[in-house]
Design an enzyme around this catalytic site. Structure first.
Site, PDB file in Angstrom:
ATOM      1  N   ASP A 127      -8.327  -5.760  -5.757  1.00  0.00           N
ATOM      2  CA  ASP A 127      -7.994  -4.659  -4.847  1.00  0.00           C
ATOM      3  C   ASP A 127      -8.327  -3.310  -5.483  1.00  0.00           C
ATOM      4  O   ASP A 127      -7.801  -2.982  -6.542  1.00  0.00           O
ATOM      5  CB  ASP A 127      -6.496  -4.726  -4.530  1.00  0.00           C
ATOM      6  CG  ASP A 127      -6.051  -3.603  -3.611  1.00  0.00           C
ATOM      7  OD1 ASP A 127      -6.911  -2.956  -2.987  1.00  0.00           O
ATOM      8  OD2 ASP A 127      -4.825  -3.382  -3.519  1.00  0.00           O
ATOM      9  N   SER A 172       0.845  -1.187   0.000  1.00  0.00           N
ATOM     10  CA  SER A 172       0.000   0.000   0.000  1.00  0.00           C
ATOM     11  C   SER A 172       0.894   1.255   0.000  1.00  0.00           C
ATOM     12  O   SER A 172       1.832   1.329  -0.792  1.00  0.00           O
ATOM     13  CB  SER A 172      -0.938  -0.054   1.207  1.00  0.00           C
ATOM     14  OG  SER A 172      -2.001   0.818   1.045  1.00  0.00           O
ATOM     15  N   HIS A 212      -5.980  -6.630  -1.349  1.00  0.00           N
ATOM     16  CA  HIS A 212      -4.899  -5.695  -1.033  1.00  0.00           C
ATOM     17  C   HIS A 212      -3.639  -6.419  -0.530  1.00  0.00           C
ATOM     18  O   HIS A 212      -3.665  -7.058   0.503  1.00  0.00           O
ATOM     19  CB  HIS A 212      -5.426  -4.730   0.034  1.00  0.00           C
ATOM     20  CG  HIS A 212      -4.733  -3.409   0.067  1.00  0.00           C
ATOM     21  ND1 HIS A 212      -4.380  -2.696  -1.058  1.00  0.00           N
ATOM     22  CD2 HIS A 212      -4.336  -2.635   1.117  1.00  0.00           C
ATOM     23  CE1 HIS A 212      -3.806  -1.559  -0.703  1.00  0.00           C
ATOM     24  NE2 HIS A 212      -3.759  -1.498   0.604  1.00  0.00           N
TER      25      HIS A 212
END
Lengths: 456, 456
Positions: B387, B151, B412
Site C-alpha cells: 500500500d 485510511s 490498502h
C-alpha cells in the site's frame, strides 16, 4: 447565587514584581479548529532564560495561564522560580486568551459577538502552538517541557498533558477541580470544606451560621431588603476567599490578608454571640477582610460585588456560563451558609440573558474526561485539604504515573506559592515530591530522545 | 500535480449492500470549540444491534467515518461485521461531517463561506458526542467502545483514542498515514511503493516509465498539448489506484477491478515495448482499469479527472488544502513517474485560489503529534506492504500498547475488508492479532469498571 463564586477562583489586587522576565508576544489564530475565521491575534508571554542551560537542552517550565493577567501568576508561582536554577530551566508564563492583554478584539473582546472564542480548548491550542515555537518548530522536540498551573491553570496544565503529550513531558496540576462538572461531585462539598476551616475556631462557624437570619431581619428593618442579597453574597464570597487563601503567611494573592486569615477573622467570633454583639463581630471580621494593610480604613461597599473584581478576569463568568459549569450549593445544615440549592435551569437562563448562550454542561466532561484518567500519564494532582476546590479533586492515585498528593493544612495551591519560613512539612514534602516527578519526567524524555528512530 | 492524489484515498463507485443496518441521525453543534456559532446539524450513523449483548454490556464497535458516504465504509469494512457475533457487539458507522448526507449547510456546505467547519478535530468531537449518547450520557461509560477505521478513517480511529481515551477503549487503525505531514517522511516514498508493485511484473514499471516521454511527443504531434497534462494525471492516478487496491480478489472498492489488478494490467506490458506497441500496451492496461466489468466498453474520458470522483467526497480537497497536507512527489529515478517535485508554495497558492485559505501545514502535527506516540495506548496501526499509504506509517512498535502490524502482500487496509477465500496468511494473521488486542482492551475496560471508586 453560588455561581459568582467561580469568578473568585483567581483574581488579584496588588501585583508585586518579585521576579524578572521579558514580556513577549506570540501570534495565534482566533480559531484553531476551523477555517471559517481567518483573524489572528497576539497572546502575551513572560520569559526568563537566566537559569537556562540551552546548549544541553535544559527544560522549559511552562505555566499554562488561567483567568487573569499573567503577571500575577508569574509573581505568585514562586515554586517555578525557586527550582529553575537547580533544573537549569527556562521559565515561560503564557497568558490565557481573553484575559490581561491577550484580547483578540481589544476592549470589545468580552462583548457578546466577540467572546465566543474564549474556550479552554482554544487556549490549550494557543499554548501548544507557543510550545512548538519555543521548540523552534522541530518535528522531534528537544527541550523537555513541564507544564505548571494552579486552580483553572492546574486544570489546563493537566489537560495539555492529556491532549498534547507529544509536546509536554509532564504536568504539575495544583488545586485543579477537574472532577467538579455536573454529575461528578456533590454540590455542597465545596461549602462544607469552607465551613471546616471556620469550625476549627471555637464558635466561629456557629456564629456565622446564625448571622444570616439576623442580618436579614436587621437589614429589612433598617435599610429595606433592596441590597440585602448583595450583602449576603458579599459576605459569603468573603468567607470562601478567606478559606481559599488561608495561608500561613501574609499575602496579597487574592486580596491583602494577614497570615492565617481565618483564625484572624474568627478572633472576633470566638464566643457564643447573639444580636448586636454578633453583628459587631461580623463587622469586625469583615473589616479584616476588606481593610487589611490599608493606611486608612474604608467603609465596605458590598454593592460592588467581589471587591477584587477587575476587568481582566471578566471572562471567567462567560466560561462558567459555557463549558466550566461547576455546581456549587449550600444546605444550611452541613455548612455555615444559608440553604441555596443548585438550580441549573435558573443558571442556564441567567447565562442566556447575559451572553445569549446556554451552557454546554457536558462539554468539559466529554473533552477532558473528568477523573477517567486511566490512559493519562505524567501528571501530579495536588490538593490542599483546607482548600474548598479540593471538592473537585479525587483522593486516590489513578495509576503509576498519575499521582495525587493531598497536602494537610494547605489552602489553594499553596505548593506553587513562594516558599516561606512559615511553611510546614506537608507543603514542603509536596514540593519535594513534585521535584522527584519532574526529574523523572525529564530523564525519561531524554532517554527516549537518545534513541535513533528509523522510518520506512 | 500529486496533490490530487489525496482525493483518491477513498472514493467509491457501486455501493453494494451486503450488511443490514438502521440509518439514524444525531444532532451536533457546528462548532464544538467555540460559542460564536450556535447552529447545530445532524450527522448520519448506521447501527446494527443484532449481535449485541446489551444486558451484559457488550462492546460497541464504532467506525470513525472518513471522506465519503458512510454506507460505502459500512459495506466494505467486513472485518467489523464478521467478528461482531463473537464479541456480541453493537455496530455503529458514523458519517464524517461534510460528507454523504451529513452536511451542515445542505448543498451549499462545500462553498467557501460554509466549508470552514470541516476539520478532523470537529469530526472527532462529533464522534465523541455520539459515543457519549450511545453510552446514555453516563459519567462512567459502561460499554467498551472499540474504534475502527481505514485510511483517513484509520487516522481518526487512532486520534479518537489519543484525544478521548475516556470514551474509547482501543483503536484498530488500518493504513493510517499519521506520519505523512510536512517534514515527516520523504515525499517520494509514496510513489516508490506504487512503483514496487509494478516492478514485480517483468518490464511493467520500465515500460510505464518510458511511456511518459512517448505520450507527450505523440500527443503534441497529434492533438496538441492542450490536454496532455490531464491525460498524464489520469494515468498516474490510475496506477496509484491500482497499487492501492491490489487485492487478491475482485472488488468494486474504489472502482470495479479484477483480482490482483496490477498483474492483470501488467500482462499487456510484460515485454520490452517501444513506440506504438508501447502505446498500445498502455491503452490495453488502462482499458482494464476503466472498463472492467462493464457490459459495453467505453472510450476513456481522461479530461474528467479521477473517474470515480463524486460529489460526496468533494470535501477532501479542502481538507488537503488546510490541515491534511501530505507532501507527495516523484523523482523519475526511483519511481516510474515523471519527475515532479513537491512545491509547497504553488500548492498553497492553488489552495488560496480555490478556498481563500492558506494551508495550516503544521496543524495536524501539533494536534496529533505525528509518530510521537509514547504517551498513547491501546492502538494497533496496521500497514499493508503493497500500500503506497504505508509511506506515512512507521515500522516499529512504539510501546507495549501501541502496536504496529506490517502485513506482507497486502494493499490498502485489506485487513478491514470482508474476508475472502483468496486471503493469504499475512492478512489472516493480522486479523487474529486485531482480535487479540480487542479482547485485551475489552477485558481491561471491564476489570477497571469493577472497582468501586470513592470520591472525597
Amino acid at each position: 447565587m453560588w455561581r459568582y463564586l467561580l469568578l473568585s477562583m483567581f483574581l488579584f489586587v496588588n501585583v508585586n514584581t518579585h521576579y524578572l522576565y521579558q514580556t513577549k508576544w506570540f501570534e495565534v489564530p482566533l480559531d484553531h479548529f476551523g477555517l471559517g475565521r481567518k483573524e489572528t491575534f497576539k497572546i502575551k508571554y513572560l520569559e526568563n532564560e537566566d537559569y537556562w542551560n540551552k546548549n544541553e537542552y535544559g527544560p522549559i517550565f511552562f505555566y499554562t495561564g488561567n483567568e487573569g493577567q499573567i503577571e500575577a501568576f508569574a509573581n505568585y508561582t514562586g515554586f517555578m522560580w525557586e527550582i529553575a536554577a537547580e533544573y537549569q530551566a527556562k521559565i515561560v508564563f503564557a497568558e490565557h486568551r481573553y484575559y490581561g492583554e491577550s484580547k483578540p478584539f481589544g476592549n470589545k473582546s468580552l462583548e457578546k459577538e466577540y467572546i465566543g472564542y474564549l474556550t479552554s480548548a482554544q487556549a490549550l491550542a494557543d499554548y501548544a502552538d507557543l510550545i512548538n515555537y519555543l521548540q523552534k518548530d522541530e518535528i522531534k522536540p528537544r527541550y523537555p517541557v513541564i507544564a505548571f498551573g494552579g486552580s483553572y491553570g492546574g486544570m489546563l496544565a493537566a489537560y495539555i498533558r492529556i491532549k498534547y503529550p507529544h509536546l509536554v513531558a509532564g504536568a504539575i496540576a495544583a488545586s485543579a477541580p477537574i472532577h467538579m462538572f455536573p454529575g461528578m461531585t456533590k454540590c455542597d462539598l465545596f461549602n462544607r470544606i469552607v465551613t471546616a476551616s471556620f469550625k476549627r475556631n471555637f464558635y466561629c462557624s456557629e456564629n456565622i451560621q446564625k448571622s444570616w437570619h439576623l442580618i436579614r431581619s436587621y437589614s429589612s428593618s433598617v435599610n429595606g431588603s433592596e441590597y440585602i442579597n448583595s450583602l449576603i453574597e458579599y459576605l459569603e464570597s468573603a468567607y470562601v476567599t478567606l478559606a481559599m487563601v488561608n495561608y500561613p503567611f501574609a499575602s496579597s494573592f487574592l486580596t491583602p490578608l494577614p497570615a492565617q486569615p481565618v483564625a484572624v477573622v474568627c478572633q472576633y467570633l470566638n464566643q457564643n454571640l447573639a444580636n448586636e454583639s454578633l453583628l459587631e463581630g461580623i463587622a469586625k471580621a469583615i473589616d479584616v477582610y476588606a481593610n487589611y494593610g490599608k493606611k486608612t480604613k474604608q467603609c465596605v461597599d458590598y454593592k460592588e460585588g467581589d471587591n477584587y473584581q477587575n476587568l481582566d478576569a471578566g471572562g471567567w463568568d462567560f466560561q462558567a456560563c459555557t463549558e466550566m459549569v461547576m455546581p456549587v450549593c449550600s444546605t444550611g445544615q452541613n455548612d455555615m451558609f444559608e440553604a441555596s440549592p443548585w438550580n441549573f435551569t435558573k443558571y442556564s437562563e441567567d447565562c442566556y440573558k447575559k451572553y445569549n448562550v446556554y451552557p454546554r454542561e457536558n462539554m468539559a466532561r466529554l473533552e477532558y474526561g473528568g477523573d477517567l484518567l486511566q490512559a493519562a500519564s505524567n501528571i501530579v494532582f495536588s490538593y490542599g485539604l483546607l482548600d474548598p476546590w479540593t471538592a473537585g479533586g479525587f483522593i486516590s492515585s489513578v495509576s503509576d504515573s498519575v499521582d495525587v498528593i493531598l497536602i494537610a493544612d494547605a489552602a489553594h495551591h499553596l505548593d506553587l506559592m513562594p516558599s516561606s519560613p512559615d511553611d510546614q512539612s506537608p507543603v514542603k514534602d509536596a514540593r519535594e515530591k513534585h521535584k522527584q516527578h519532574i526529574s523523572k519526567w525529564i530523564d525519561s524524555f531524554r532517554a527516549r530522545n537518545k534513541h535513533v528512530v528509523t522510518y520506512l
